[in-house]
Design a protein around this motif. Sequence first.
Motif, PDB file in Angstrom:
ATOM      1  N   LEU A   9       0.948  -1.363  -0.037  1.00 13.66           N
ATOM      2  CA  LEU A   9      -0.069   0.200  -0.116  1.00 13.66           C
ATOM      3  C   LEU A   9       0.856   1.537  -0.043  1.00 13.66           C
ATOM      4  CD1 LEU A   9      -2.731  -1.022   2.473  1.00 13.66           C
ATOM      5  CD2 LEU A   9      -2.772  -1.238   0.017  1.00 13.66           C
ATOM      6  N   HIS A  13      -1.698   6.820  -2.952  1.00 16.30           N
ATOM      7  CA  HIS A  13      -2.552   6.321  -3.572  1.00 16.30           C
ATOM      8  C   HIS A  13      -3.952   6.682  -3.105  1.00 16.30           C
ATOM      9  CE1 HIS A  13      -5.135   3.514  -5.805  1.00 16.30           C
ATOM     10  NE2 HIS A  13      -4.194   3.254  -6.585  1.00 16.30           N
ATOM     11  N   HIS A  16      -6.187   3.830  -1.278  1.00 16.11           N
ATOM     12  CA  HIS A  16      -5.428   3.319  -0.293  1.00 16.11           C
ATOM     13  C   HIS A  16      -5.599   4.216   0.970  1.00 16.11           C
ATOM     14  CE1 HIS A  16      -2.504   0.844  -3.039  1.00 16.11           C
ATOM     15  NE2 HIS A  16      -3.670   0.461  -3.142  1.00 16.11           N
ATOM     16  N   THR A  72      -8.316  -1.891  -2.647  1.00 17.42           N
ATOM     17  CA  THR A  72      -7.213  -1.855  -1.787  1.00 17.42           C
ATOM     18  C   THR A  72      -7.160  -3.323  -1.238  1.00 17.42           C
ATOM     19  OG1 THR A  72      -7.615   0.385  -0.958  1.00 17.42           O
ATOM     20  CG2 THR A  72      -6.381  -0.999   0.471  1.00 17.42           C
ATOM     21  N   ASP A  75      -5.042  -4.881  -3.874  1.00 13.60           N
ATOM     22  CA  ASP A  75      -3.726  -4.585  -3.941  1.00 13.60           C
ATOM     23  C   ASP A  75      -2.765  -5.244  -2.774  1.00 13.60           C
ATOM     24  OD1 ASP A  75      -4.051  -2.929  -5.941  1.00 13.60           O
ATOM     25  OD2 ASP A  75      -4.124  -1.294  -5.033  1.00 13.60           O
TER      26      ASP A  75
END
Length: 166
Positions: A9, A13, A16, A72, A75
């Motif tokens: 993370l 972003h 995020h 998120t 990711d």
Amino acid sequence: MNQDPLQNLRLSHPAHFLALGFGSGLSPVAPGTMGTLVTLPLVWLLAFSGQTGYLLVTLLACVAGVWICGRTARDMGVHDHGAIVWDEVAGMLLTMIAVPVNWLTLLVGFLLFRMLDIFKPWPISYLDKHVHGGAGIMADDILAGVVACGLLHLLIFIGWLPVPAL
């Protein structure tokens, strides 16, 4: 060797940053509670924007939250990691819909929402276990927020939670 999902993370972003509740989800202690706490000033400020503004921001938080949390989680490589707290932000916003905001209603709303989110009575627990992806991350907290809102309004209606006359 397992990699820490948080390493994937970046707070720079936008998804995020929001999913982590502006960073509150990184708290080593009770990240969900911290995500809910960080929402209280937002609730307080939105109370001054009128009901339409409050509802629009809450709707946006819920709808966008499906993508924010889903992105998120992907990711991170983990479904509904504890650091993802945008669902708590949306749930707390839902809890306070059309509630006269003062320190007591914020406290009771916070406690009701957190209890429902932590203990997950049925049907909240059903959504938590059976809905997946970004929608799954959001669904149980959305329902917890709706139930907490209903309970808060009930407490006000029956007079157990006094609110100042407007």
